[in-house]
Each structure stands twice: as structure tokens, then as C-alpha cells.
Enzyme design. Structure first.
Site, PDB file in Angstrom:
ATOM      1  N   GLY A  91       1.948   3.710  14.242  1.00 27.72           N
ATOM      2  CA  GLY A  91       3.144   2.714  14.658  1.00 27.72           C
ATOM      3  C   GLY A  91       2.304   1.514  15.707  1.00 27.72           C
ATOM      4  O   GLY A  91       2.448   0.967  15.717  1.00 27.72           O
TER       5      GLY A  91
ATOM      6  N   GLY B 165       6.307   5.996   8.435  1.00 24.64           N
ATOM      7  CA  GLY B 165       5.935   5.938   9.004  1.00 24.64           C
ATOM      8  C   GLY B 165       5.422   6.957  10.298  1.00 24.64           C
ATOM      9  O   GLY B 165       6.512   6.997  11.127  1.00 24.64           O
ATOM     10  N   SER B 166       3.966   7.493  10.564  1.00 24.53           N
ATOM     11  CA  SER B 166       4.344   8.020  12.403  1.00 24.53           C
ATOM     12  C   SER B 166       4.287   7.231  13.217  1.00 24.53           C
ATOM     13  O   SER B 166       3.689   6.431  13.319  1.00 24.53           O
ATOM     14  CB  SER B 166       2.832   9.071  12.309  1.00 24.53           C
ATOM     15  OG  SER B 166       1.636   7.810  12.056  1.00 24.53           O
TER      16      SER B 166
ATOM     17  N   GLU C 115       9.521   1.127  11.080  1.00 28.35           N
ATOM     18  CA  GLU C 115      10.416   3.020  10.956  1.00 28.35           C
ATOM     19  C   GLU C 115       9.334   3.923  11.451  1.00 28.35           C
ATOM     20  O   GLU C 115       8.570   4.103  10.531  1.00 28.35           O
ATOM     21  CB  GLU C 115      10.990   2.644  10.473  1.00 28.35           C
ATOM     22  CG  GLU C 115      12.370   4.198  10.464  1.00 28.35           C
ATOM     23  CD  GLU C 115      12.432   4.753   9.222  1.00 28.35           C
ATOM     24  OE1 GLU C 115      11.782   5.478  10.916  1.00 28.35           O
ATOM     25  OE2 GLU C 115      12.111   5.699   8.597  1.00 28.35           O
TER      26      GLU C 115
ATOM     27  N   CYS D 182      12.619  11.119   8.120  1.00 25.55           N
ATOM     28  CA  CYS D 182      12.784  11.006   9.539  1.00 25.55           C
ATOM     29  C   CYS D 182      13.683  11.711   9.957  1.00 25.55           C
ATOM     30  O   CYS D 182      14.186  11.120  11.624  1.00 25.55           O
ATOM     31  CB  CYS D 182      12.543   9.264   9.693  1.00 25.55           C
ATOM     32  SG  CYS D 182      13.345   8.746   8.381  1.00 25.55           S
TER      33      CYS D 182
ATOM     34  N   GLU E 284       8.746  15.478  16.749  1.00 27.14           N
ATOM     35  CA  GLU E 284       8.945  15.734  15.079  1.00 27.14           C
ATOM     36  C   GLU E 284       8.286  16.326  14.618  1.00 27.14           C
ATOM     37  O   GLU E 284       6.902  16.204  14.409  1.00 27.14           O
ATOM     38  CB  GLU E 284       9.095  14.141  14.451  1.00 27.14           C
ATOM     39  CG  GLU E 284       9.378  13.971  13.050  1.00 27.14           C
ATOM     40  CD  GLU E 284       8.999  12.798  12.786  1.00 27.14           C
ATOM     41  OE1 GLU E 284      10.418  12.497  12.016  1.00 27.14           O
ATOM     42  OE2 GLU E 284       8.616  11.558  13.210  1.00 27.14           O
TER      43      GLU E 284
ATOM     44  N   LYS F  89       0.656  -0.980  -0.540  1.00 25.07           N
ATOM     45  CA  LYS F  89       0.193   0.191   0.098  1.00 25.07           C
ATOM     46  C   LYS F  89       1.080   0.911   0.464  1.00 25.07           C
ATOM     47  O   LYS F  89       1.715   1.362   1.038  1.00 25.07           O
ATOM     48  CB  LYS F  89      -1.082  -0.051   1.401  1.00 25.07           C
ATOM     49  CG  LYS F  89      -2.499   1.340   1.193  1.00 25.07           C
ATOM     50  CD  LYS F  89      -2.164   1.640   2.496  1.00 25.07           C
ATOM     51  CE  LYS F  89      -1.858   2.771   2.870  1.00 25.07           C
ATOM     52  NZ  LYS F  89      -1.975   3.858   1.895  1.00 25.07           N
TER      53      LYS F  89
END
Length: 504
Positions: free
Chosen positions: A251, A246-247, A268, A304, A404, A193
Site C-alpha cells: 500500500g 493487501g499488505s 485496504e 484482515c 499483523e 490483477k
């Protein structure tokens, strides 16, 4: 002059984004679509299918059938190696086309995509080449029995099964390769995806994989937003492993969703990486340019592992700030197809508002704004452009030093000695990357060992396909790249085999 992507769209010949299930391209079952707007102009660029839960089920079922058939999972090593190596060649041959599609997706300048390895098509090709090389080399062990007796104790590595690979929008070439290459090399099947904000370049890479000879059903693609498309994948009982970049919030949701069926998970999840600049850095100006470049060039800090905190020794603090300000002033924006353009806008209006909100928070908490801090107007008013922003005299406990931001914002924090630098570097919930700038080799090694981060660069930072990449603490679970990445898509099996007629 108003920016527009329409001429480029026509030149590239952008096609609608379709689902790819069991070797067939098609629309979503209910015909739903999502319109992608270009981040530099706000123009409608193209439409992509929004997969329903039923589409997700069909993709997973196709991947399960393909895995159970053994056509790929049990294929000879030479077969899998041949497909992945042919694919790496095709990626290199279509690099210019893929860079153009990426520019229409996320607005990474084509010149930057050609010249910077980490966001290039070349890195994706190298990742596939690297993992193709592991296919005939990773195995198990034969061990002497611990209790004695006439039997063998053996271990084997077998493919984990059906993998759901969920991509972000910021670095499609590298992140697609880091997930798909080791999964396919290990013999898994995949449901992919891509982000709705970066789909068209990924779909073209899938077409090339089909051309390389991958069997039908081995890789399937569902497109659309996280809800409903991604949600169905992470909750599907027949998915054996989830790989996500992603975020942190998503996660956490994936960990929660995977618990019921004990899915294997690789995550990650971002970082707040420090660049530690000592007073004996080989060149403070280069250290500043490197740090600011990572936060402003290419993806405008939407990376990231970017060093978004600069921890700088007080003896060179003013020199660093001056050089950083000069680098920020040199960044250029505009049409991503213009070779002179160096950086991209933020991906969407939501992210624009988020970054501007963090900038206001930095001001309110007492940090000194050195440069930037505003949205670009004029010819850039239609896009999500924010000027390179540098805050000095930042308290490491403040919001802009801890959270972040994912934008072109650098927080500069002073320190007095090595012990304080290490303490500040580790004072974060994240632990993805770090850089250490010093001419003292012993200090460099000492600090690199003390900083709790998955990757530490000395006097620089780069991505290598054969090295593991991932983070400590809330930066995620597992590693991508190298042997550890290949093994993460396998299960380790133990077999006990008697050699005589008697039972063990």
C-alpha cells in the site's frame, strides 16, 4: 493417508490461466508462466500467464479505448443495470463451480464457502445487485448562485476513468466484487490483477461477466506476481485510479507510485482488530468461540478484519481462556472438498515460516502459550498447516499484539475497566475493525464510538454489501461498499450556466 488434490483438479477441469485483453484470451507475450502449488499439499495445480510490462500496457490501452468510446461509460442506465443484474444471476447459478475453483486456489473448504456469507459466492452476487441499484440514483445538485445573478450552479458525477483493481488471494469473491461492481456501475473501465495465489476462480468470474454482456475492453485481466505485473499497473500514466487490498508495505508503494500522476487511490491494508469482552458479556463462551472462530476457521486467520487481539475483563478472563481453548481443539483440517473440514492451511511456505516466527517471538517475549504453536505433521506434512494458537497474558505492546500475523494466532490481553479497554483497543497502528461484547447497551454504544476503527460490531461482526468498509490510521484509505464506494469511482464536476445573454 496422503492428501492429494489431483482427483479434484480433474473433476473441476481446471484450465490454464490466461490473460484477457480487449475481449480475447491469450498467453503472455513472452510465454512466461507461473506454477500454482496447492497450500494443503504442495502439489502443482495449474499454470497461469505472467503478464509482461507490454501486456500491462496493452490492457490499459484497451481499457482507455473502451472508456473513451463511451460504449459503457455513456451507456444508458438500463443497459448497465441489465448487465450487472444478469451477472449476479450467473454468479448464483455457478456458485458450486466457483467454490470448487476457490478450493483449488486457496484451499478454503467448500463447506465453509457455502455456509459463511463473507466468503461465499452469494456475497459477490449481492454486491453486484446492490451497486446495480445505484446506477440510476446517484447524481449531482442544482444550487442557487451564492452571488446572485441569472445563472445556474450545478454539480455532476462522472466516471473516474480507467481503474487498476489489484486483488489479494484470501477472499476472491467478496474482494473482486467490492472493486469491480462499483467501478462498472459508475461507468469506469477496469484492468484487473488477481493474486497469483488465487487466479482460477477469478478468471471464471470474468468469463461469466463476458457472458452477461459486458462490452469488450471494459474489463481486462493481467495475471502474475506483483513484480512485474502489478508494478506496471500502479506506475502506468494512463491509469486514473488504483484500488488495492493487501499488505501495508505494498500500500505504501502504491501511494508513492501514484504521486507522480495524482492517481486516485483506495487502499485496504489490514488490521490488528480487538474483540473487547466485558464481564457482563451475554455469553462469555460464545464471545470466545466467535473470536477464536474468526482467527482459525475458514482462512486460518488470514483475514484482515479478524479479531486477532482479545481484550478480556479479568473477572471473566479464565472462563474466556477455557472456552477459547475448547473451540481451538474443535477445528478440523484436511481436504477442502471434504464437508467435515473447517479450515485452510496458510497460503504458502513463506507465510508458514512467517507465522511460526511470530509464534516463537511470542514465546520469547513472555506470553503464555495456552494451545497450539506448532506446524501440523503426519498426513498434513505436505501442506502449510499451523495448529490454532492461543497466547494468554499478552502485553499489548508486544510484537504479537501489535503486528499483523495473518495466521491462526490469538493474543489475549487482560483489562480492569472500560477506560483501559478503550486505551488498549486504540493502542495500535491499525484501525480496521473491532467487536464489543456486553449486555449493556449504553456501554456498547459508548465504546463503539470511542474505538478508532472503521467497523465496530456489538456481540458479533458481519459483512454487509450496502455498508462502507475500510479503516482508520494505517488500515488504509477510503471505503468499499455502499454509496460511498460508488462515489469513489466518480469525479465531481461543477458547471456554471448563464441563463441570460450576458456573461457571468
Amino acid at each position: 493417508m496422503t492428501l492429494t488434490m489431483q482427483p479434484h483438479r480433474e473433476t473441476v477441469g481446471l484450465k490454464p490461466g490466461l490473460l484477457y485483453i480487449e475481449g480475447e484470451w491469450g498467453a503472455a507475450r513472452d510465454g512466461a508462466t507461473w506454477t500454482h502449488r496447492h497450500p494443503a499439499t504442495g502439489e502443482e495445480i495449474g499454470e497461469l500467464a505472467v503478464a509482461t510490462a507490454a501486456d500491462g500496457d496493452a490492457a490499459v490501452a484497451a481499457a482507455r479505448r473502451a472508456f473513451d468510446s463511451g460504449e459503457w461509460s455513456n451507456a444508458r442506465a438500463t443497459t448497465r443495470i441489465g448487465v450487472l443484474r444478469r451477472y449476479a444471476t450467473l454468479l448464483r447459478e455457478h456458485a458450486e463451480e466457483l467454490r470448487a475453483l476457490q478450493a483449488l486456489d486457496n484451499s478454503v473448504p467448500v463447506g465453509f464457502g457455502a455456509g459463511v456469507y463473507a466468503v461465499s459466492v452469494e456475497v459477490a452476487a449481492d454486491v453486484f445487485d446492490h451497486h446495480a441499484g445505484w446506477i440510476d440514483k446517484v447524481g449531482g445538485q442544482t444550487l442557487d448562485p451564492y452571488q446572485g445573478g441569472d445563472h445556474l450552479a450545478m454539480t455532476f458525477r462522472e466516471p473516474i476513468g480507467v481503474v487498476a483493481a489489484i486483488l489479494p488471494w484470501n477472499a476472491p469473491f467478496l474482494l473482486y466484487a467490492q472493486k469491480v461492481a462499483p467501478a462498472l456501475a459508475a461507468g469506469c473501465t477496469v484492468v484487473l490483477k488477481p493474486s497469483e495465489y488465487c487466479t482460477f476462480s477469478v478468471l471464471r468470474m470474468v468469463e461469466l461477466l463476458e457472458e452477461a454482456g459486458l462490452p469488450k475492453g471494459t474489463l481486462n485481466v493481467v495475471t502474475g506476481p506483483g513484480d512485474p505485473t502489478g508494478e506496471r499497473l500502479i506506475t502506468h500514466p494512463d491509469v486514473d485510479k488504483i484500488s488495492f487490498t493487501g499488505s501495508r508495505a505494498v500500500g505504501s508503494r502504491i501511494v508513492e507510485a501514484s504521486a507522480g500522476t495524482m492517481k486516485r487511490v483506495s487502499l485496504e491494508l489490514g488490521g490488528k482488530s480487538p474483540a473487547i469482552v466485558f464481564d457482563d458479556a451475554p455469553d462469555v463462551g460464545i464471545a470466545a468461540a466467535t473470536t477464536v472462530g474468526a482467527v482459525t476457521l475458514g482462512l486460518s486467520g488470514q483475514v484482515c478484519v479478524a479479531n486477532t487481539r482479545a481484550l478480556v475483563h479479568r473477572c471473566v478472563y479464565d472462563d474466556f481462556i477455557a472456552a477459547a481453548q475448547g473451540m481451538a481443539a474443535a477445528v478440523s483440517y484436511g481436504d477442502p472438498f471434504d464437508p467435515a473440514v473447517m479450515s485452510a492451511p496458510l497460503i504458502n511456505a513463506k507465510q508458514l515460516d512467517r507465522v511460526l516466527g511470530y509464534i516463537e517471538k511470542g514465546k520469547a517475549e513472555g506470553a503464555r502459550l495456552v494451545t497450539g504453536g506448532e506446524r501440523l505433521d503426519g498426513e498434513y506434512a505436505g501442506g502449510n498447516f499451523v495448529a490454532p494458537t492461543i497466547f494468554a497474558d499478552v502485553d499489548n505492546s508486544s510484537t504479537i499484539a501489535q503486528e499483523e500475523i495473518f495466521g491462526p494466532v490469538l493474543a489475549v490481553v487482560p483489562f480492569d475497566d472500560e477506560e483501559e479497554a478503550v486505551r488498549l483497543a486504540n493502542d495500535t497502528d491499525y484501525g480496521l475493525g473491532a467487536s464489543v461484547f456486553t449486555a449493556n447497551g449504553q456501554r456498547a454504544f459508548r465504546v463503539a464510538r470511542k474505538v478508532r476503527a472503521g467497523t465496530v460490531g456489538v456481540n458479533g461482526f458481519q459483512v454487509e454489501p450496502h455498508l462502507p468498509f475500510g479503516g482508520f490510521k494505517q488500515s488504509g484509505l477510503g471505503r468499499e461498499g455502499g454509496q460511498s464506494s460508488f462515489e469513489a469511482y466518480t469525479e465531481l464536476k461543477t458547471v456554471l450556466m448563464p441563463l441570460g445573454d450576458e456573461m457571468m
